[in-house]
Every structure is written in C-alpha cells, then in structure tokens.
Design a protein around this motif. Structure first.
Motif, PDB file in Angstrom:
ATOM      1  N   GLY A  63       0.812  -1.203   0.000  1.00  0.00           N
ATOM      2  CA  GLY A  63       0.000   0.000   0.000  1.00  0.00           C
ATOM      3  C   GLY A  63       0.846   1.254   0.000  1.00  0.00           C
ATOM      4  N   PHE A  64       0.221   2.343   0.440  1.00  0.00           N
ATOM      5  CA  PHE A  64       0.838   3.669   0.404  1.00  0.00           C
ATOM      6  C   PHE A  64       0.597   4.384   1.728  1.00  0.00           C
ATOM      7  CE2 PHE A  64      -1.126   2.590  -3.673  1.00  0.00           C
ATOM      8  CZ  PHE A  64      -0.046   2.623  -4.547  1.00  0.00           C
ATOM      9  N   TRP A  65       1.456   5.363   2.012  1.00  0.00           N
ATOM     10  CA  TRP A  65       1.208   6.337   3.055  1.00  0.00           C
ATOM     11  C   TRP A  65       0.852   7.661   2.401  1.00  0.00           C
ATOM     12  CZ3 TRP A  65       5.950   5.713   6.866  1.00  0.00           C
ATOM     13  CH2 TRP A  65       5.842   4.480   7.530  1.00  0.00           C
ATOM     14  N   LEU A  66      -0.075   8.376   3.007  1.00  0.00           N
ATOM     15  CA  LEU A  66      -0.421   9.711   2.528  1.00  0.00           C
ATOM     16  C   LEU A  66       0.183  10.744   3.473  1.00  0.00           C
ATOM     17  CD1 LEU A  66      -4.184   9.364   1.482  1.00  0.00           C
ATOM     18  CD2 LEU A  66      -2.118   8.992   0.118  1.00  0.00           C
ATOM     19  N   ALA A  67       0.979  11.659   2.895  1.00  0.00           N
ATOM     20  CA  ALA A  67       1.596  12.744   3.661  1.00  0.00           C
ATOM     21  C   ALA A  67       1.006  14.062   3.176  1.00  0.00           C
ATOM     22  CB  ALA A  67       3.106  12.736   3.489  1.00  0.00           C
ATOM     23  N   THR A  68       0.363  14.795   4.082  1.00  0.00           N
ATOM     24  CA  THR A  68      -0.327  16.033   3.730  1.00  0.00           C
ATOM     25  C   THR A  68       0.041  17.114   4.738  1.00  0.00           C
ATOM     26  OG1 THR A  68      -2.193  14.744   2.869  1.00  0.00           O
ATOM     27  CG2 THR A  68      -2.580  17.079   3.262  1.00  0.00           C
ATOM     28  N   PRO A  69       0.322  18.324   4.288  1.00  0.00           N
ATOM     29  CA  PRO A  69       0.622  19.394   5.254  1.00  0.00           C
ATOM     30  C   PRO A  69      -0.643  19.977   5.862  1.00  0.00           C
ATOM     31  CG  PRO A  69       0.801  20.243   3.028  1.00  0.00           C
ATOM     32  CD  PRO A  69       0.504  18.775   2.895  1.00  0.00           C
ATOM     33  N   LEU A  70      -0.551  20.297   7.137  1.00  0.00           N
ATOM     34  CA  LEU A  70      -1.613  21.010   7.844  1.00  0.00           C
ATOM     35  C   LEU A  70      -1.088  22.409   8.131  1.00  0.00           C
ATOM     36  CD1 LEU A  70      -4.455  20.682   9.216  1.00  0.00           C
ATOM     37  CD2 LEU A  70      -3.200  20.229  11.336  1.00  0.00           C
ATOM     38  N   VAL A  71      -1.691  23.419   7.518  1.00  0.00           N
ATOM     39  CA  VAL A  71      -1.222  24.797   7.650  1.00  0.00           C
ATOM     40  C   VAL A  71      -1.648  25.340   9.010  1.00  0.00           C
ATOM     41  CG1 VAL A  71      -1.299  27.123   6.698  1.00  0.00           C
ATOM     42  CG2 VAL A  71      -1.283  25.146   5.165  1.00  0.00           C
ATOM     43  N   LEU A  72      -0.660  25.740   9.814  1.00  0.00           N
ATOM     44  CA  LEU A  72      -0.916  26.248  11.161  1.00  0.00           C
ATOM     45  C   LEU A  72      -1.108  27.760  11.174  1.00  0.00           C
ATOM     46  CD1 LEU A  72       1.855  24.158  12.971  1.00  0.00           C
ATOM     47  CD2 LEU A  72      -0.534  23.527  12.598  1.00  0.00           C
ATOM     48  N   ASP A  73      -0.410  28.450  10.285  1.00  0.00           N
ATOM     49  CA  ASP A  73      -0.493  29.908  10.208  1.00  0.00           C
ATOM     50  C   ASP A  73      -0.430  30.278   8.731  1.00  0.00           C
ATOM     51  OD1 ASP A  73      -0.154  32.654  10.233  1.00  0.00           O
ATOM     52  OD2 ASP A  73       1.166  32.649  11.975  1.00  0.00           O
ATOM     53  N   ALA A  74      -1.599  30.606   8.142  1.00  0.00           N
ATOM     54  CA  ALA A  74      -1.653  30.899   6.714  1.00  0.00           C
ATOM     55  C   ALA A  74      -0.914  32.176   6.372  1.00  0.00           C
ATOM     56  CB  ALA A  74      -3.111  30.991   6.261  1.00  0.00           C
ATOM     57  N   SER A  75      -0.900  33.151   7.288  1.00  0.00           N
ATOM     58  CA  SER A  75      -0.236  34.423   6.990  1.00  0.00           C
ATOM     59  C   SER A  75       1.263  34.269   6.837  1.00  0.00           C
ATOM     60  CB  SER A  75      -0.541  35.439   8.091  1.00  0.00           C
ATOM     61  OG  SER A  75      -0.013  35.005   9.343  1.00  0.00           O
ATOM     62  N   ARG A  76       1.836  33.312   7.546  1.00  0.00           N
ATOM     63  CA  ARG A  76       3.284  33.067   7.464  1.00  0.00           C
ATOM     64  C   ARG A  76       3.607  31.771   6.722  1.00  0.00           C
ATOM     65  NH1 ARG A  76       5.876  33.622  13.265  1.00  0.00           N
ATOM     66  NH2 ARG A  76       3.864  32.846  14.031  1.00  0.00           N
ATOM     67  N   ASN A  77       2.582  31.092   6.241  1.00  0.00           N
ATOM     68  CA  ASN A  77       2.779  29.865   5.459  1.00  0.00           C
ATOM     69  C   ASN A  77       3.498  28.779   6.257  1.00  0.00           C
ATOM     70  OD1 ASN A  77       1.800  29.079   2.989  1.00  0.00           O
ATOM     71  ND2 ASN A  77       3.753  29.292   1.931  1.00  0.00           N
ATOM     72  N   VAL A  78       3.190  28.694   7.550  1.00  0.00           N
ATOM     73  CA  VAL A  78       3.809  27.704   8.430  1.00  0.00           C
ATOM     74  C   VAL A  78       2.905  26.482   8.487  1.00  0.00           C
ATOM     75  CG1 VAL A  78       4.631  27.201  10.759  1.00  0.00           C
ATOM     76  CG2 VAL A  78       4.949  29.486   9.780  1.00  0.00           C
ATOM     77  N   ALA A  79       3.488  25.309   8.354  1.00  0.00           N
ATOM     78  CA  ALA A  79       2.710  24.070   8.338  1.00  0.00           C
ATOM     79  C   ALA A  79       3.495  22.955   9.000  1.00  0.00           C
ATOM     80  CB  ALA A  79       2.345  23.680   6.908  1.00  0.00           C
ATOM     81  N   VAL A  80       2.794  21.891   9.350  1.00  0.00           N
ATOM     82  CA  VAL A  80       3.417  20.665   9.827  1.00  0.00           C
ATOM     83  C   VAL A  80       3.031  19.554   8.860  1.00  0.00           C
ATOM     84  CG1 VAL A  80       1.468  20.152  11.380  1.00  0.00           C
ATOM     85  CG2 VAL A  80       3.682  19.053  11.758  1.00  0.00           C
ATOM     86  N   LEU A  81       3.992  18.726   8.496  1.00  0.00           N
ATOM     87  CA  LEU A  81       3.712  17.594   7.616  1.00  0.00           C
ATOM     88  C   LEU A  81       3.114  16.471   8.455  1.00  0.00           C
ATOM     89  CD1 LEU A  81       3.898  16.473   4.736  1.00  0.00           C
ATOM     90  CD2 LEU A  81       6.123  15.509   5.359  1.00  0.00           C
TER      91      LEU A  81
END
Length: 258
Positions: free
Chosen positions: A95-113
């Motif tokens: 199978g596969f793993w899905l890796a998607t970013p979760l944006v924590l602060d849109a104004s600074r474009n900060v996210a966690v994978l």
C-alpha cells in the motif's frame, strides 16, 4: 622429525582459527552495539510518550519537539500538496502512506507535515481507487511526533527512483509518488515553512485510512542472545586453536632427540 607439509598445514590451521576467533568476537561486539542502540531507542520512545501533549503552532520551540511525544495541531489541510509514499506494507499487504501538510499559520505559510494514514494498493489488474481526501475547513490532527518520515532502503541499481517534482502542486493535479520524502526537499517544492518534525496521525482511523504505524524494533534481548552465540563460537574456535597448538608441540617434542 615432523614432515614439512605437516608443519605448513598446522600453521595454516592456526592462522585460520585465529582469524575465526577475531571475526566471531567482532560479530559478538557488533550485536552488543545493536542491543545498546535498540535499548536507547526504547528509552527515547518511553521518555517521549510520558510527556504531556504538545500543541503545535507556528512558534513552537524546536526543543519541545521530542520524538514520540503526543501532539496535536489545528489548521487547514493543503490536500493539493499531498505526497504518496510507495511500498509501505501493512499486515503483509502492499500500500501507500499519505503525507499532507496542515497549515498552522496561513499568513506566514507555516505548516506541519502529517502522515495521515495507510491506503491499500489496488489488486493487480484493477485501477487504484482515488485516495481519501483531507477534509476541508479548520481541522485538528493528533498523534505522535517523529523526527522525519521513516525511510525505506532504495535499490538504486534496480532503476531510477521516483523523485519529488521541483514544484508542488503538480500542474496536472495528481499526487506525486515517491519512496522516501525529506522535509527539506518538500519545503523547497511547496514553499512552506515546515515545523522541524512530522506528526504521525493516530486513531481513530478515517474512512479508507489505517493509522496503525510500524514501530521501531526495540528487542535488545534478541541481540544480546545473538552476541552470546557469537562469543560462544569464538570461544570454541579459541579452544580449537589451543588444541592444534598443543598437539603440534607434542608431535615436535616426540620427533626431536632427547
């Protein structure tokens, strides 16, 4: 007097047995080293999991991103930046793993994978169903922190491995498929500022996604058992070396005049 060929055979046997002692003892020491590494990994996992849950944000201090620490994050998914990790088996199924970013602060474009879960590969001859999309709007993801996306060994000689496109999202809207994913490469391709850790999302499972992640091997007792076996073999080889040496010395004494 001992024959020349008998002496040469004895010397060859002594050299081979001495090499065997060194090699077998080295294998025993290597297994002890592996046991220490696994014991340290177990300590890291236990120390991380007993910490209080961490709320991830744009300004989370790197020192707080302890591996295996429970964590949660609130933000918006960038499903268009999802990457599919290939050759990830679960309970013997490909199978596969899905890796998607979760944006924590849109104004600074900060996210966690976030590793969102495992998806089964389609049966050979059947088309692969669409991958489960990340839900829209503000969402919360919870799980455990790891330092990086777990890697798989790549056989470079078996053909070119799929690489991450230089820019994401892909123009055709498809999710790129890669075997391994480095945070630095992903940040350059997406333009995101990533939290220097990866969040493995845990239960409950989502429709079409399993979140039963593989754990590092921490059975150090097994390595200690292997080390004992190698040291036992080294001791047997050392005893054989002494037996050959004593017998050669006795034959030489018996063949020499008083």
């Amino acid at each position: 007097m001992a024959r020349p060929h008998s002496i040469s055979r004895t010397l060859a046997a002594l050299v081979l047995l001495a090499l065997a002692v060194v090699l077998l003892a080295s294998l025993g020491r290597w297994q002890l080293k592996r046991a220490d590494e696994r014991r340290a990994t177990l300590h890291t996992i236990e120390a991380g999991r007993v910490q209080p849950p961490l709320t991830l944000g744009a300004d989370v201090p790197p020192a707080a991103l302890t591996p295996w620490r429970p964590a949660r994050a609130v933000g918006q998914w960038r499903d268009d930046l999802t990457v599919v990790l290939e050759n990830r088996n679960h309970d013997g199924r490909p199978g596969f793993w899905l890796a998607t970013p979760l944006v924590l602060d849109a104004s600074r474009n900060v996210a966690v994978l976030v590793l969102r879960g495992w998806v089964a590969r389609a049966v050979p001859g059947q088309p692969q169903p669409p991958f489960p999309p990340a839900p829209p709007g503000e969402q919360m993801a919870s799980g455990e922190l790891v330092t990086h996306v777990p890697r798989l060994f790549e056989l470079w000689g078996m053909g070119a491995a799929a690489t991450l496109p230089p820019r994401l999202p892909a123009p055709d809207g498809t999710f790129p498929k890669v075997q391994n994913l480095a945070l630095d490469d992903y940040a350059r391709a997406t333009g995101l500022t990533l939290v220097p850790a990866v969040l493995q999302q845990l239960a409950p499972d989502a429709p079409g996604l399993s979140r039963d992640w593989p754990q590092p091997s921490v059975d150090y007792n097994q390595n200690q058992g292997y080390a004992l076996q190698w040291f036992a073999f080294a001791a047997i080889a050392a005893i054989a070396w002494l037996v050959v040496l004593v017998r050669a010395w006795r034959r030489r004494r018996a063949a020499s005049p008083d």
